[in-house]
Write a protein that holds these residues in place. Structure first.
Motif, PDB file in Angstrom:
ATOM      1  N   CYS A 115       0.840  -1.204   0.000  1.00 24.05           N
ATOM      2  CA  CYS A 115       0.000   0.000   0.000  1.00 24.05           C
ATOM      3  C   CYS A 115       0.874   1.253   0.000  1.00 24.05           C
ATOM      4  CB  CYS A 115      -0.901   0.027   1.231  1.00 24.05           C
ATOM      5  SG  CYS A 115      -1.962  -1.422   1.391  1.00 24.05           S
ATOM      6  N   GLY A 116       0.394   2.289  -0.649  1.00 18.73           N
ATOM      7  CA  GLY A 116       1.081   3.583  -0.654  1.00 18.73           C
ATOM      8  C   GLY A 116       2.288   3.602  -1.565  1.00 18.73           C
ATOM      9  N   GLU A 117       2.977   4.731  -1.554  1.00 23.03           N
ATOM     10  CA  GLU A 117       4.155   4.914  -2.416  1.00 23.03           C
ATOM     11  C   GLU A 117       5.250   5.616  -1.619  1.00 23.03           C
ATOM     12  OE1 GLU A 117       4.948   3.673  -5.194  1.00 23.03           O
ATOM     13  OE2 GLU A 117       2.976   2.815  -5.612  1.00 23.03           O
ATOM     14  N   GLY A 118       6.450   5.640  -2.148  1.00 23.00           N
ATOM     15  CA  GLY A 118       7.540   6.405  -1.545  1.00 23.00           C
ATOM     16  C   GLY A 118       8.097   5.735  -0.314  1.00 23.00           C
ATOM     17  N   PRO A 119       8.845   6.511   0.517  1.00 16.10           N
ATOM     18  CA  PRO A 119       9.537   5.900   1.669  1.00 16.10           C
ATOM     19  C   PRO A 119       8.574   5.284   2.689  1.00 16.10           C
ATOM     20  CG  PRO A 119       9.880   8.318   1.611  1.00 16.10           C
ATOM     21  CD  PRO A 119       9.128   7.961   0.368  1.00 16.10           C
ATOM     22  N   MET A 120       7.320   5.732   2.717  1.00 16.47           N
ATOM     23  CA  MET A 120       6.375   5.184   3.693  1.00 16.47           C
ATOM     24  C   MET A 120       5.535   4.050   3.116  1.00 16.47           C
ATOM     25  SD  MET A 120       6.942   6.425   6.541  1.00 16.47           S
ATOM     26  CE  MET A 120       5.499   5.995   7.501  1.00 16.47           C
ATOM     27  N   LYS A 121       5.921   3.583   1.920  1.00 13.77           N
ATOM     28  CA  LYS A 121       5.177   2.475   1.320  1.00 13.77           C
ATOM     29  C   LYS A 121       5.165   1.260   2.273  1.00 13.77           C
ATOM     30  CE  LYS A 121       4.930  -0.501  -2.713  1.00 13.77           C
ATOM     31  NZ  LYS A 121       5.503  -0.947  -3.967  1.00 13.77           N
ATOM     32  N   GLY A 122       3.994   0.742   2.537  1.00 12.93           N
ATOM     33  CA  GLY A 122       3.882  -0.501   3.306  1.00 12.93           C
ATOM     34  C   GLY A 122       4.023  -0.355   4.802  1.00 12.93           C
ATOM     35  N   LYS A 123       4.212   0.853   5.316  1.00 13.36           N
ATOM     36  CA  LYS A 123       4.339   0.994   6.782  1.00 13.36           C
ATOM     37  C   LYS A 123       3.558   2.201   7.289  1.00 13.36           C
ATOM     38  CE  LYS A 123       8.999   2.740   6.055  1.00 13.36           C
ATOM     39  NZ  LYS A 123      10.400   2.497   6.273  1.00 13.36           N
ATOM     40  N   GLY A 124       3.561   2.391   8.601  1.00 13.28           N
ATOM     41  CA  GLY A 124       2.779   3.485   9.169  1.00 13.28           C
ATOM     42  C   GLY A 124       1.322   3.360   8.746  1.00 13.28           C
ATOM     43  N   ASN A 125       0.779   4.456   8.222  1.00 12.13           N
ATOM     44  CA  ASN A 125      -0.628   4.425   7.795  1.00 12.13           C
ATOM     45  C   ASN A 125      -0.852   3.555   6.563  1.00 12.13           C
ATOM     46  OD1 ASN A 125      -1.345   6.070   9.848  1.00 12.13           O
ATOM     47  ND2 ASN A 125      -1.170   7.975   8.652  1.00 12.13           N
ATOM     48  N   ASN A 126       0.221   3.108   5.947  1.00 13.16           N
ATOM     49  CA  ASN A 126       0.092   2.261   4.750  1.00 13.16           C
ATOM     50  C   ASN A 126       0.264   0.769   5.061  1.00 13.16           C
ATOM     51  OD1 ASN A 126      -0.290   4.400   2.938  1.00 13.16           O
ATOM     52  ND2 ASN A 126       1.917   4.813   2.905  1.00 13.16           N
ATOM     53  N   THR A 127       0.130   0.422   6.326  1.00 12.01           N
ATOM     54  CA  THR A 127       0.380  -0.980   6.696  1.00 12.01           C
ATOM     55  C   THR A 127      -0.783  -1.886   6.274  1.00 12.01           C
ATOM     56  OG1 THR A 127       1.666  -0.240   8.591  1.00 12.01           O
ATOM     57  CG2 THR A 127       0.867  -2.512   8.649  1.00 12.01           C
ATOM     58  N   PHE A 128      -0.420  -3.044   5.749  1.00 12.49           N
ATOM     59  CA  PHE A 128      -1.405  -4.109   5.512  1.00 12.49           C
ATOM     60  C   PHE A 128      -0.967  -5.324   6.311  1.00 12.49           C
ATOM     61  CE2 PHE A 128      -4.747  -5.921   2.672  1.00 12.49           C
ATOM     62  CZ  PHE A 128      -4.709  -7.203   3.170  1.00 12.49           C
ATOM     63  N   THR A 129      -1.761  -5.688   7.305  1.00 13.25           N
ATOM     64  CA  THR A 129      -1.429  -6.885   8.086  1.00 13.25           C
ATOM     65  C   THR A 129      -2.517  -7.937   7.888  1.00 13.25           C
ATOM     66  OG1 THR A 129      -0.197  -5.560   9.686  1.00 13.25           O
ATOM     67  CG2 THR A 129      -0.893  -7.745  10.401  1.00 13.25           C
ATOM     68  N   SER A 130      -3.720  -7.604   8.369  1.00 18.71           N
ATOM     69  CA  SER A 130      -4.822  -8.564   8.250  1.00 18.71           C
ATOM     70  C   SER A 130      -5.773  -8.198   7.128  1.00 18.71           C
ATOM     71  CB  SER A 130      -5.608  -8.598   9.562  1.00 18.71           C
ATOM     72  OG  SER A 130      -6.105  -7.291   9.837  1.00 18.71           O
ATOM     73  N   GLY A 131      -5.742  -6.928   6.715  1.00 17.44           N
ATOM     74  CA  GLY A 131      -6.673  -6.491   5.672  1.00 17.44           C
ATOM     75  C   GLY A 131      -7.927  -5.832   6.211  1.00 17.44           C
ATOM     76  N   PHE A 132      -8.007  -5.682   7.546  1.00 13.79           N
ATOM     77  CA  PHE A 132      -9.082  -4.880   8.140  1.00 13.79           C
ATOM     78  C   PHE A 132      -8.444  -3.557   8.572  1.00 13.79           C
ATOM     79  CE2 PHE A 132      -9.703  -9.393   8.976  1.00 13.79           C
ATOM     80  CZ  PHE A 132     -10.969  -9.609   8.458  1.00 13.79           C
ATOM     81  N   GLU A 133      -9.269  -2.543   8.852  1.00 11.35           N
ATOM     82  CA  GLU A 133      -8.669  -1.254   9.191  1.00 11.35           C
ATOM     83  C   GLU A 133      -9.416  -0.574  10.326  1.00 11.35           C
ATOM     84  OE1 GLU A 133      -5.773   0.046   8.180  1.00 11.35           O
ATOM     85  OE2 GLU A 133      -6.153   1.813   9.423  1.00 11.35           O
ATOM     86  N   GLY A 134      -8.650  -0.107  11.339  1.00 11.54           N
ATOM     87  CA  GLY A 134      -9.221   0.718  12.400  1.00 11.54           C
ATOM     88  C   GLY A 134      -8.981   0.176  13.797  1.00 11.54           C
TER      89      GLY A 134
END
Ligand code: HEM
Length: 705
Positions: A287-306
């Motif tokens: 998820c996301g782009e750039g240095p924060m791709k895949g982490k912080g607010n761009n994290t995908f772990t289980s696929g649910f959010e909140g």
């Protein structure tokens, strides 16, 4: 389904490419007693590196202080949600411990096998590699005094405490495994396919712990990813039950755990390849782009959010209050999965609760009347939650450690019911030489309590005494250190009612006069000594007897020790039982030839035994087994048994024939058939090991050695 079928295949491919890779699927490299990759004899433990003295001396408070500082030190490589790694650590600890299953005692965090495949690549363990990576400086600082298993659990404890939650104490002493072998039966693996296949993934049955391969318990989205909380509730009860949790423990754990943290599913494209697929950069995030791709607010772990609550880094009962306060509606979240939000709230609403969510498995707690009452209790009464959660958490992270006596450190709480505590043994011991004499006399003295086997026209109880000791001790499981003869719980239900224990109370009654005439003699010591005396009398090598067992009280809450499992495939049964009991293949094969009472065989429903002279322990058993052809027959009582072709009255059981069918077992049997000495030595080793297997002194010590 959520089980990545492709994962196993791609892992197989990777393992074939990288000969030295730690493969989640074992390929049976040559090893003494190796059986070709399916059901290996013993998990490899790093005993040499386990230093009980160092663990005992560890300053646990100092480790916790280091951990608490680490949780607040967010790193750019994996930024902490809400500036606190605590919730991530709790999830890691719970997933490490939550693999435990009551059916065979496998799983749990003792061994620290979440570091290895298959567990590390489970769909439910996405991004826990980051949590373990964060802990490395602390592991390095404390070295052998702090095993990975202890560190992972302690990180969960410290996280709960640091956010204001209740902790009962800490049982240190988890011994790290050298690899993931002992988790192969949890799957996905060939071993698991052999022992416990799951025909419908998502509806896996016991002995498997979870409903879904590579998840800890259940699919959060609902059974088979159908977001139906009414269907989810019974599934939660079923699988938490398989892990030995009752309703109150289940609700306290789910809601107490979800007081913390959030779920992660920033976009629908997934976490990327697992460690088994891409060990050099597992789960990079897509998820996301750039240095924060895949982490912080761009994290995908289980696929649910909140998050579940408005303050996910503070311990409280808001989770339960939120469940009751709002009506919940299902929708598809940003990660592409069904999740639940308060009705009439969406992301554009400025109310902070607009942000919170529930999983189908959370909403399920409202749909079952017993769960609902517990939700109401915990929502109204913070103290009730504190008590229920702290006890359930301690049980969750400690029950795979077995009895209290295995715990090290100065923060161990008093023995808990799940540790099956025993009273101390009597202060004064009897004269065991005199007891041995009395047993020897009883071997050949008719008793009104039970008709004896007849040998040479005379009564003989030796095979029955050996059977009683075996039945008492052989439910020991090295997987979770439960069972064994200490406590002599074979006297009580449920153990006394297991079909294989038929008439064992009558055999004990034969010994009752001896018990009565020696004050300080416990049933547990008497049973073991009677078995060993009978075997020594039958010309076994001199067996060691180590006294000091105590008897469980008849008033104790019955302890749900599990009977050895019965498989339709007897070969798998024999091997799996050996592994669970901690016996090597040699020991298991030798112990198959233990004295076998013809009268007891008939009581078990068989037509007879392989010998009508059970008074001698010899390698004859292996000759009879290997030198005959056998046919399946059904006894008058309906038992499947094997009859030696061309003989009259020579019977064996399917588990005996399994020794002949398996090439490794058969090789050992051939050696024993031709070398009586080798047999007697292996027999004594196996018998001695099993009889003292439950005499713990710390995690790796034994009070009889
Ligand atoms: C997170 C499911 C029980 C503690 C999660 C996540 C899911 C989940 C899907 C999100 C992971 C992510 O995307 O980061 C479930 C289900 C449970 C269950 C289906 C049982 C029915 C528990 C229990 C505990 C617990 C028993 C601990 C006592 C946590 C914590 C997080 C979490 C602390 C937040 C992790 C973070 O913020 O990074 N759970 N869980 N869960 N779970 Fe559970």
């Amino acid at each position: 389904t959520r089980y990545p079928l492709g994962m196993l295949l791609s892992t197989l491919t990777l393992c074939l490419m990288l000969v030295d890779a730690k493969c989640p699927v074992h390929f049976g490299r040559a090893r003494a007693e190796d059986d070709g990759g399916i059901l290996q004899a013993e998990p490899r433990r790093m005993l040499l590196e386990f230093d009980a003295a160092a663990v005992n001396k560890l300053d646990i408070d100092a480790v916790k202080a280091d951990l608490k500082a680490l949780f607040l030190d967010s790193k750019d490589s994996w930024p902490a949600d809400f500036g606190n790694y605590g919730p991530l650590m709790i999830r890691m600890a719970w997933h490490c411990a939550g693999t435990y299953r009551q059916s065979d005692g496998r799983g749990g965090c003792d061994g620290g096998r979440q570091r290895f495949d298959p567990e590390r690549s489970w769909a439910d363990n996405v991004n826990l590699d980051k949590a373990r990576g964060l802990l490395w400086p602390i592991k390095q600082k404390y070295g052998n005094a702090l095993t990975w298993g202890d560190l992972i659990i302690l990180a969960g404890d410290a996280a709960i405490e640091s956010m204001g939650g209740p902790i009962l104490g800490f049982c240190a002493g988890r011994v790290d495994d050298a690899d993931g072998t002992a988790s192969l039966p949890l799957g996905p693996s060939l071993d698991q396919e052999m022992v416990a296949p799951c025909s419908v993934n998502g509806e896996c049955e016991a002995p498997l712990g979870a409903s879904t391969m590579s998840l800890i318990y259940v699919n959060p989205e609902g059974p088979m990813a159908v977001p139906d909380p009414e269907l989810s509730a019974p599934q939660i009860r079923e699988v938490f039950g398989r892990m030995s949790m009752n309703d109150s423990e289940t609700v306290a754990l789910i809601g107490g755990g979800h007081a913390f943290g959030k779920v992660h599913g920033a976009c629908p494209t997934g976490p990327g390849p697992s460690p088994a697929q891409q060990p050099w950069n597992p789960w990079p995030g897509t998820c996301g782009e750039g240095p924060m791709k895949g982490k912080g607010n761009n994290t995908f772990t289980s696929g649910f959010e909140g998050p579940w609550t408005t303050n996910p880094i503070r311990w409280d009962n808001e989770y339960f209050q939120n469940l009751l306060k709002y009506d919940w509606e299902v929708h598809v979240g940003p990660g592409g999965h069904h999740q639940w939000r308060p009705v009439n709230k969406d992301a554009s609403d400025p109310d902070p609760v607009a942000n919170i969510m529930m999983l189908t498995t959370d909403v399920a707690l409202l749909k079952d009347p017993i769960y609902l009452e517990l939700v109401k209790l915990f929502a109204a009464n913070q103290t009730a939650l504190d008590i229920a959660f702290s006890h359930a958490w301690y049980k969750l992270v400690t029950r795979d450690m077995g009895p209290y006596s295995r715990c090290l450190g100065d923060q161990v709480p008093p023995p808990q019911p799940f540790q099956a505590p025993l009273p101390p043994p009597p202060a004064t011991k009897p004269d065991f030489k005199a007891v041995e004499k009395a047993i020897t006399k009883a071997l050949r003295t008719a008793s009104s309590a039970l008709p004896a086997d007849m040998v040479g026209g005379k009564p003989y109880y030796g095979a029955l005494f050996a059977t009683l000791a075996w039945q008492c001790a052989s439910n020991f499981r090295q997987t979770d250190y439960t069972g064994g003869c200490n406590g002599a719980r074979i006297r009580f239900s449920p153990q006394k009612d297991w079909p294989q224990n038929v008439a064992m109370d009558s055999v004990l009654a034969v010994l009752e006069p001896i018990k009565a005439s020696f004050p300080g003699l416990t049933y547990a010591d008497l049973i073991v000594q009677a078995g060993s005396t009978a075997l020594t009398n039958a010309k076994a090598r001199k067996l060691k007897f180590c006294s000091g067992r105590s008897d469980a009280s008849p008033d104790e809450t019955p302890f749900p020790f599990q009977p050895p499992r019965v498989f339709s495939n007897k070969l798998v049964q024999l091997k799996d039982n050996a592994q669970v009991m901690g016996l090597t293949s040699r020991e298991m094969v030798a112990l198959q030839a233990r004295l076998r009472s013809p009268s007891q065989q008939r009581r078990l429903g068989y037509s007879g035994s392989w010998t009508d002279n059970p008074s001698l322990l010899t390698n004859e058993y292996f000759k009879v087994l290997l030198n005959n052809d056998w046919v399946n027959v059904t006894s008058a009582a309906g038992q499947l048994e094997m009859k030696a072709v061309g003989t009259e009255g020579v019977y064996m059981m399917p588990t005996d024939l399994a020794v002949k069918w398996d090439p490794v077992f058969a090789t050992i049997a051939q050696e024993f058939a031709t070398d009586a000495n080798a047999f007697l030595e292996a027999f004594a080793a196996g018998w001695n090991k099993l009889m003292i297997a439950d005499r713990f002194k710390g995690p790796t010590g034994n009070e009889c050695k």
